[in-house]
Write a protein that holds these residues in place. Structure first.
Motif, PDB file in Angstrom:
ATOM      1  N   THR A  95       1.877  -2.637  10.388  1.00 15.87           N
ATOM      2  CA  THR A  95       2.710  -3.513  11.588  1.00 15.87           C
ATOM      3  C   THR A  95       4.147  -2.471  11.209  1.00 15.87           C
ATOM      4  N   CYS A  96       4.431  -1.681  12.697  1.00 15.89           N
ATOM      5  CA  CYS A  96       6.181  -1.516  11.977  1.00 15.89           C
ATOM      6  C   CYS A  96       7.269  -2.263  12.123  1.00 15.89           C
ATOM      7  N   ALA A  97       8.184  -2.115  11.424  1.00 14.15           N
ATOM      8  CA  ALA A  97       8.895  -3.063  11.349  1.00 14.15           C
ATOM      9  C   ALA A  97       9.876  -3.272  12.996  1.00 14.15           C
ATOM     10  N   GLU A  98       9.666  -2.020  13.841  1.00  6.72           N
ATOM     11  CA  GLU A  98      10.145  -1.895  14.825  1.00  6.72           C
ATOM     12  C   GLU A  98       9.479  -3.009  16.105  1.00  6.72           C
ATOM     13  N   ALA A  99       7.986  -3.067  15.519  1.00  6.21           N
ATOM     14  CA  ALA A  99       6.990  -4.079  16.595  1.00  6.21           C
ATOM     15  C   ALA A  99       7.460  -4.863  16.221  1.00  6.21           C
ATOM     16  N   PRO A 110      15.459  11.147   7.105  1.00  5.87           N
ATOM     17  CA  PRO A 110      15.820   9.865   7.510  1.00  5.87           C
ATOM     18  C   PRO A 110      14.317   9.108   8.534  1.00  5.87           C
ATOM     19  N   CYS A 111      14.261   7.875   8.485  1.00  6.19           N
ATOM     20  CA  CYS A 111      12.833   6.994   8.755  1.00  6.19           C
ATOM     21  C   CYS A 111      13.432   6.680  10.387  1.00  6.19           C
ATOM     22  N   THR A 112      12.933   8.176  11.187  1.00  2.40           N
ATOM     23  CA  THR A 112      12.765   7.469  12.622  1.00  2.40           C
ATOM     24  C   THR A 112      12.348   6.882  13.406  1.00  2.40           C
ATOM     25  N   PRO A 113      12.032   6.293  13.820  1.00  2.00           N
ATOM     26  CA  PRO A 113      10.045   4.812  14.858  1.00  2.00           C
ATOM     27  C   PRO A 113       9.542   6.114  14.796  1.00  2.00           C
ATOM     28  N   CYS A 114       8.174   5.589  14.400  1.00  2.00           N
ATOM     29  CA  CYS A 114       6.771   6.810  15.280  1.00  2.00           C
ATOM     30  C   CYS A 114       7.048   6.423  16.346  1.00  2.00           C
ATOM     31  N   GLY A 115       6.357   7.726  16.391  1.00  2.13           N
ATOM     32  CA  GLY A 115       5.799   7.482  18.617  1.00  2.13           C
ATOM     33  C   GLY A 115       5.419   6.594  18.424  1.00  2.13           C
ATOM     34  N   TYR A 143       0.677  -0.913  -0.077  1.00  3.30           N
ATOM     35  CA  TYR A 143      -0.036  -0.095   0.196  1.00  3.30           C
ATOM     36  C   TYR A 143       0.698   1.083   0.271  1.00  3.30           C
ATOM     37  N   SER A 144       1.897   1.409   1.291  1.00  2.91           N
ATOM     38  CA  SER A 144       2.638   2.350   0.732  1.00  2.91           C
ATOM     39  C   SER A 144       4.038   2.301  -0.095  1.00  2.91           C
ATOM     40  N   ARG A 145       4.074   1.085  -0.814  1.00  4.82           N
ATOM     41  CA  ARG A 145       5.587   0.926  -0.662  1.00  4.82           C
ATOM     42  C   ARG A 145       6.381   1.665  -0.450  1.00  4.82           C
ATOM     43  N   PHE A 146       6.730   1.794   0.932  1.00  9.05           N
ATOM     44  CA  PHE A 146       7.754   1.728   1.542  1.00  9.05           C
ATOM     45  C   PHE A 146       7.768   1.008   2.384  1.00  9.05           C
ATOM     46  N   GLN A 147       9.334   0.544   2.121  1.00  8.85           N
ATOM     47  CA  GLN A 147       9.776  -0.810   2.585  1.00  8.85           C
ATOM     48  C   GLN A 147      10.725  -0.152   4.093  1.00  8.85           C
ATOM     49  N   VAL A 148      10.367  -1.293   5.198  1.00 11.77           N
ATOM     50  CA  VAL A 148      11.023  -0.717   6.726  1.00 11.77           C
ATOM     51  C   VAL A 148      11.906  -2.280   6.825  1.00 11.77           C
ATOM     52  N   GLY A 149      12.967  -2.001   7.040  1.00 12.44           N
ATOM     53  CA  GLY A 149      13.324  -3.079   8.060  1.00 12.44           C
ATOM     54  C   GLY A 149      14.021  -2.086   9.602  1.00 12.44           C
ATOM     55  N   CYS A 180      10.134  -6.575  10.078  1.00 13.22           N
ATOM     56  CA  CYS A 180       9.749  -5.959   8.656  1.00 13.22           C
ATOM     57  C   CYS A 180       8.176  -5.305   9.188  1.00 13.22           C
ATOM     58  N   ASN A 181       7.825  -4.123   8.073  1.00 14.19           N
ATOM     59  CA  ASN A 181       6.643  -3.930   8.152  1.00 14.19           C
ATOM     60  C   ASN A 181       5.924  -4.286   7.514  1.00 14.19           C
ATOM     61  N   VAL A 182       4.828  -4.609   7.790  1.00 14.26           N
ATOM     62  CA  VAL A 182       3.321  -5.875   7.357  1.00 14.26           C
ATOM     63  C   VAL A 182       2.485  -4.906   7.365  1.00 14.26           C
ATOM     64  N   GLU A 183       2.187  -4.329   6.612  1.00 11.90           N
ATOM     65  CA  GLU A 183       0.598  -3.167   6.147  1.00 11.90           C
ATOM     66  C   GLU A 183      -0.251  -4.289   5.655  1.00 11.90           C
ATOM     67  N   ASN A 184      -1.888  -4.167   5.596  1.00 17.39           N
ATOM     68  CA  ASN A 184      -2.920  -4.997   5.791  1.00 17.39           C
ATOM     69  C   ASN A 184      -3.530  -3.849   4.752  1.00 17.39           C
ATOM     70  N   VAL A 205      18.615  -0.462  14.733  1.00 18.26           N
ATOM     71  CA  VAL A 205      18.804   0.122  13.444  1.00 18.26           C
ATOM     72  C   VAL A 205      17.694  -0.242  12.505  1.00 18.26           C
ATOM     73  N   VAL A 206      17.758   0.905  11.904  1.00 13.83           N
ATOM     74  CA  VAL A 206      16.374   1.545  11.454  1.00 13.83           C
ATOM     75  C   VAL A 206      16.561   1.596   9.704  1.00 13.83           C
ATOM     76  N   ALA A 207      16.222   0.795   8.878  1.00 14.65           N
ATOM     77  CA  ALA A 207      16.760   1.159   7.902  1.00 14.65           C
ATOM     78  C   ALA A 207      15.366   1.372   6.844  1.00 14.65           C
TER      79      ALA A 207
HETATM   80  N1  THU Z   1       7.795   2.060   9.419  1.00 14.90           N
HETATM   81  C1  THU Z   1       8.036   1.024   9.925  1.00 14.90           C
HETATM   82  O1  THU Z   1       7.793   0.483   9.601  1.00 14.90           O
HETATM   83  N2  THU Z   1       8.945   1.905  10.643  1.00 14.90           N
HETATM   84  C2  THU Z   1       9.299   3.358  11.166  1.00 14.90           C
HETATM   85  O2  THU Z   1      10.460   3.526  11.620  1.00 14.90           O
HETATM   86  C3  THU Z   1       8.154   4.446  10.585  1.00 14.90           C
HETATM   87  C4  THU Z   1       7.067   3.453   8.976  1.00 14.90           C
HETATM   88  C5  THU Z   1       5.868   1.384   8.096  1.00 14.90           C
HETATM   89  C6  THU Z   1       4.696   1.956   8.723  1.00 14.90           C
HETATM   90  C7  THU Z   1       3.963   1.351   7.745  1.00 14.90           C
HETATM   91  O3  THU Z   1       3.896   0.108   6.714  1.00 14.90           O
HETATM   92  C8  THU Z   1       4.912   2.300   6.506  1.00 14.90           C
HETATM   93  O4  THU Z   1       6.206   1.997   7.066  1.00 14.90           O
HETATM   94  C9  THU Z   1       4.349   3.639   6.222  1.00 14.90           C
HETATM   95  O5  THU Z   1       4.538   4.430   6.559  1.00 14.90           O
END
Ligand code: THU
Length: 135
Positions: free
Chosen positions: A53-57, A84-89, A22-28, A42-46, A76-78
């Motif tokens: 869910t986010c990669a950090e979770a 920079p892709c910092t962790p969400c709140g 959905y976002s095409r935004f890949q995070v590890g 990794c992030n697992v969208e729905n 480490v967040v990639a």
């Molecule tokens: N996302 C992460 O997995 N980690 C982050 O640190 C920022 C955002 C994911 C959530 C969603 O799947 C996508 O990136 C776009 O927000």
């Protein structure tokens, strides 16, 4: 040899597993516990967007399932992003549960180059944590 590089490699490998149609935004994300164990996610969208869910979770869940020590020393967040892709709140708070103010959070790009380095205490100052309750 264990060091920042193996954690970066783990985060980059995890990013390749991202399910982000959905976002095409890949995070590890990868974390190292104080015991030296490494866990990644990794992030697992729905299709129901907020359920993603986010990669950090994912990395935290893997750590808990691993059954060993749960004190997070390094993260480490990639991702490949304009900033920079910092962790969400929410993930900052999730990391706070198992980390300390001194836990390092390193943001890297898709080549593994560091784009930002922070302490968890900088990302989430004056935080509420497991030690905050009354005895
Ligand atoms: N996302 C992460 O997995 N980690 C982050 O640190 C920022 C955002 C994911 C959530 C969603 O799947 C996508 O990136 C776009 O927000």
């Amino acid at each position: 040899m264990s060091g920042p590089d193996d954690l970066v490699s783990a985060a980059l490998r995890a990013r390749e597993r991202a399910y982000a149609p959905y976002s095409r935004f890949q995070v590890g994300a990868a974390l190292r516990t104080e015991d030296g164990a490494v866990f990644a996610g990794c992030n697992v969208e729905n299709a129901a967007f907020p359920e993603g869910t986010c990669a950090e979770a994912g990395a935290i869940a893997a750590m808990v399932m691993g059954g060993g020590g749960r004190r997070i020393a390094e993260v480490v967040v990639a991702a490949e992003a304009k900033e920079p892709c910092t962790p969400c709140g929410g993930c900052r708070q999730k990391l706070r549960e198992f980390g300390t103010a001194a836990t390092t959070v390193r943001m890297v790009d898709a080549a593994g180059e560091t784009v930002l380095l922070r302490r968890l205490g900088e990302l989430l100052p004056d935080s509420f944590g497991p030690g905050s309750f009354m005895d």
